[in-house]
Design a protein around this motif. Sequence first.
Motif, PDB file in Angstrom:
ATOM      1  N   TYR A 125      -9.093  -9.543   2.128  1.00 54.59           N
ATOM      2  CA  TYR A 125      -9.393  -8.915   3.363  1.00 54.59           C
ATOM      3  C   TYR A 125      -8.233  -8.304   3.993  1.00 54.59           C
ATOM      4  O   TYR A 125      -8.553  -7.324   4.744  1.00 54.59           O
ATOM      5  CB  TYR A 125     -10.063 -10.223   4.338  1.00 54.59           C
ATOM      6  CG  TYR A 125     -11.634 -10.434   4.088  1.00 54.59           C
ATOM      7  CD1 TYR A 125     -12.530  -9.566   4.357  1.00 54.59           C
ATOM      8  CD2 TYR A 125     -11.964 -11.350   3.290  1.00 54.59           C
ATOM      9  CE1 TYR A 125     -14.015  -9.682   4.075  1.00 54.59           C
ATOM     10  CE2 TYR A 125     -13.359 -11.808   3.102  1.00 54.59           C
ATOM     11  CZ  TYR A 125     -14.067 -10.846   3.447  1.00 54.59           C
ATOM     12  OH  TYR A 125     -15.622 -11.245   3.346  1.00 54.59           O
ATOM     13  N   GLY A 126      -7.082  -8.737   3.863  1.00 55.46           N
ATOM     14  CA  GLY A 126      -6.009  -8.143   4.631  1.00 55.46           C
ATOM     15  C   GLY A 126      -5.481  -7.194   3.637  1.00 55.46           C
ATOM     16  O   GLY A 126      -5.901  -6.280   3.747  1.00 55.46           O
ATOM     17  N   GLN A 127      -4.578  -7.630   2.906  1.00 60.21           N
ATOM     18  CA  GLN A 127      -3.779  -6.585   2.160  1.00 60.21           C
ATOM     19  C   GLN A 127      -4.486  -5.699   1.225  1.00 60.21           C
ATOM     20  O   GLN A 127      -4.355  -4.388   1.281  1.00 60.21           O
ATOM     21  CB  GLN A 127      -2.794  -7.520   1.410  1.00 60.21           C
ATOM     22  CG  GLN A 127      -1.500  -6.610   0.678  1.00 60.21           C
ATOM     23  CD  GLN A 127      -0.675  -7.513  -0.343  1.00 60.21           C
ATOM     24  OE1 GLN A 127      -0.754  -8.900  -0.006  1.00 60.21           O
ATOM     25  NE2 GLN A 127      -0.238  -6.972  -1.183  1.00 60.21           N
ATOM     26  N   TRP A 128      -5.241  -6.330   0.380  1.00 69.58           N
ATOM     27  CA  TRP A 128      -6.117  -5.555  -0.626  1.00 69.58           C
ATOM     28  C   TRP A 128      -7.219  -4.403   0.119  1.00 69.58           C
ATOM     29  O   TRP A 128      -7.109  -3.105  -0.243  1.00 69.58           O
ATOM     30  CB  TRP A 128      -6.806  -6.177  -1.656  1.00 69.58           C
ATOM     31  CG  TRP A 128      -7.516  -5.698  -2.693  1.00 69.58           C
ATOM     32  CD1 TRP A 128      -6.898  -5.283  -3.914  1.00 69.58           C
ATOM     33  CD2 TRP A 128      -8.776  -4.887  -2.669  1.00 69.58           C
ATOM     34  NE1 TRP A 128      -7.800  -4.323  -4.570  1.00 69.58           N
ATOM     35  CE2 TRP A 128      -8.932  -4.303  -4.008  1.00 69.58           C
ATOM     36  CE3 TRP A 128      -9.847  -4.839  -1.781  1.00 69.58           C
ATOM     37  CZ2 TRP A 128      -9.943  -3.471  -4.403  1.00 69.58           C
ATOM     38  CZ3 TRP A 128     -10.959  -3.850  -2.215  1.00 69.58           C
ATOM     39  CH2 TRP A 128     -10.939  -3.435  -3.510  1.00 69.58           C
ATOM     40  N   ILE A 129      -7.846  -4.842   1.120  1.00 74.55           N
ATOM     41  CA  ILE A 129      -8.816  -3.984   1.566  1.00 74.55           C
ATOM     42  C   ILE A 129      -8.096  -2.873   2.455  1.00 74.55           C
ATOM     43  O   ILE A 129      -8.124  -1.783   2.324  1.00 74.55           O
ATOM     44  CB  ILE A 129      -9.595  -4.678   2.656  1.00 74.55           C
ATOM     45  CG1 ILE A 129     -10.423  -5.678   2.107  1.00 74.55           C
ATOM     46  CG2 ILE A 129     -10.297  -3.914   3.796  1.00 74.55           C
ATOM     47  CD1 ILE A 129     -12.065  -5.235   1.865  1.00 74.55           C
ATOM     48  N   ARG A 130      -6.789  -3.516   2.975  1.00 73.60           N
ATOM     49  CA  ARG A 130      -6.132  -2.130   3.779  1.00 73.60           C
ATOM     50  C   ARG A 130      -5.331  -1.264   3.006  1.00 73.60           C
ATOM     51  O   ARG A 130      -5.547  -0.362   3.040  1.00 73.60           O
ATOM     52  CB  ARG A 130      -4.849  -3.141   4.414  1.00 73.60           C
ATOM     53  CG  ARG A 130      -4.646  -2.352   5.818  1.00 73.60           C
ATOM     54  CD  ARG A 130      -3.398  -3.104   6.571  1.00 73.60           C
ATOM     55  NE  ARG A 130      -2.405  -3.924   5.612  1.00 73.60           N
ATOM     56  CZ  ARG A 130      -2.388  -5.192   5.735  1.00 73.60           C
ATOM     57  NH1 ARG A 130      -2.993  -6.040   6.291  1.00 73.60           N
ATOM     58  NH2 ARG A 130      -1.363  -5.769   4.835  1.00 73.60           N
ATOM     59  N   GLU A 131      -4.883  -1.759   1.875  1.00 69.04           N
ATOM     60  CA  GLU A 131      -4.325  -1.009   1.070  1.00 69.04           C
ATOM     61  C   GLU A 131      -5.297   0.242  -0.001  1.00 69.04           C
ATOM     62  O   GLU A 131      -4.862   1.080  -0.618  1.00 69.04           O
ATOM     63  CB  GLU A 131      -3.468  -1.711  -0.316  1.00 69.04           C
ATOM     64  CG  GLU A 131      -2.276  -2.176   0.431  1.00 69.04           C
ATOM     65  CD  GLU A 131      -1.363  -3.165  -0.533  1.00 69.04           C
ATOM     66  OE1 GLU A 131      -1.719  -3.348  -1.558  1.00 69.04           O
ATOM     67  OE2 GLU A 131      -0.318  -3.676   0.216  1.00 69.04           O
ATOM     68  N   THR A 132      -6.455  -0.289  -0.121  1.00 70.32           N
ATOM     69  CA  THR A 132      -7.334   0.314  -1.034  1.00 70.32           C
ATOM     70  C   THR A 132      -8.233   1.229  -0.148  1.00 70.32           C
ATOM     71  O   THR A 132      -8.950   2.093  -0.707  1.00 70.32           O
ATOM     72  CB  THR A 132      -8.026  -0.535  -1.931  1.00 70.32           C
ATOM     73  OG1 THR A 132      -9.083  -1.572  -1.139  1.00 70.32           O
ATOM     74  CG2 THR A 132      -7.028  -1.400  -2.796  1.00 70.32           C
ATOM     75  N   GLY A 133      -8.252   0.952   1.289  1.00 71.42           N
ATOM     76  CA  GLY A 133      -9.191   1.848   2.017  1.00 71.42           C
ATOM     77  C   GLY A 133     -10.564   1.370   1.759  1.00 71.42           C
ATOM     78  O   GLY A 133     -11.546   2.126   2.315  1.00 71.42           O
ATOM     79  N   ASN A 134     -10.933   0.370   1.316  1.00 73.61           N
ATOM     80  CA  ASN A 134     -12.362  -0.238   1.087  1.00 73.61           C
ATOM     81  C   ASN A 134     -12.779  -0.979   2.364  1.00 73.61           C
ATOM     82  O   ASN A 134     -12.016  -1.141   3.182  1.00 73.61           O
ATOM     83  CB  ASN A 134     -12.238  -1.167  -0.052  1.00 73.61           C
ATOM     84  CG  ASN A 134     -12.645  -0.469  -1.349  1.00 73.61           C
ATOM     85  OD1 ASN A 134     -13.529  -0.031  -1.907  1.00 73.61           O
ATOM     86  ND2 ASN A 134     -11.557  -0.493  -2.112  1.00 73.61           N
TER      87      ASN A 134
END
Length: 164
Positions: A125-134
């Motif tokens: 929810y933090g890093q991955w969502i932020r980095e991928t723009g999903n």
Amino acid sequence: MNGGDFLEAKVITLPPFHVVGYKIEADIKEFESGLGKSIYHSLFERKDEIQNKKNENVILMQVYPMNPDFNPQLDMFTHILCYEVSKQGDVPLDMIGHAVGESKYVTYTHQGLESELSRSYDYVYGQWIRETGNEPKDYDFEIWDERYKPESLENEIDLFVALK
């Protein structure tokens, strides 16, 4: 552990599916203080009453209010402990049937103690969502299969976070 130890999160699309099980409203603290375990045991004891079960995997689905101030530690949200069914049959007393539409998900495998699960959620929810723009939808779920050993370092839980 550093970020390099994380397994790769990947995006998949799942077709619609149905689940049957128990639904409760609770915050994380309440759920983790024993409520979740007792519901899990009730579900497990009554699993033979659920018709058309696809497999023996228990699913924990979490549905969140779409409220910008939502804090899962303090605010109530919906937990559904359930089994996937191949088609909706009669729903046992005190249980619910729930239909999930087709969706994209980011899926990620948590490895290690169940008590450290928040680390994997924070990553997705933090890093991955932020980095991928999903953008996440209002629910996610975990699958507890034969690798589910909550008290063991060998524990593995697959997380699925629904994406818009």
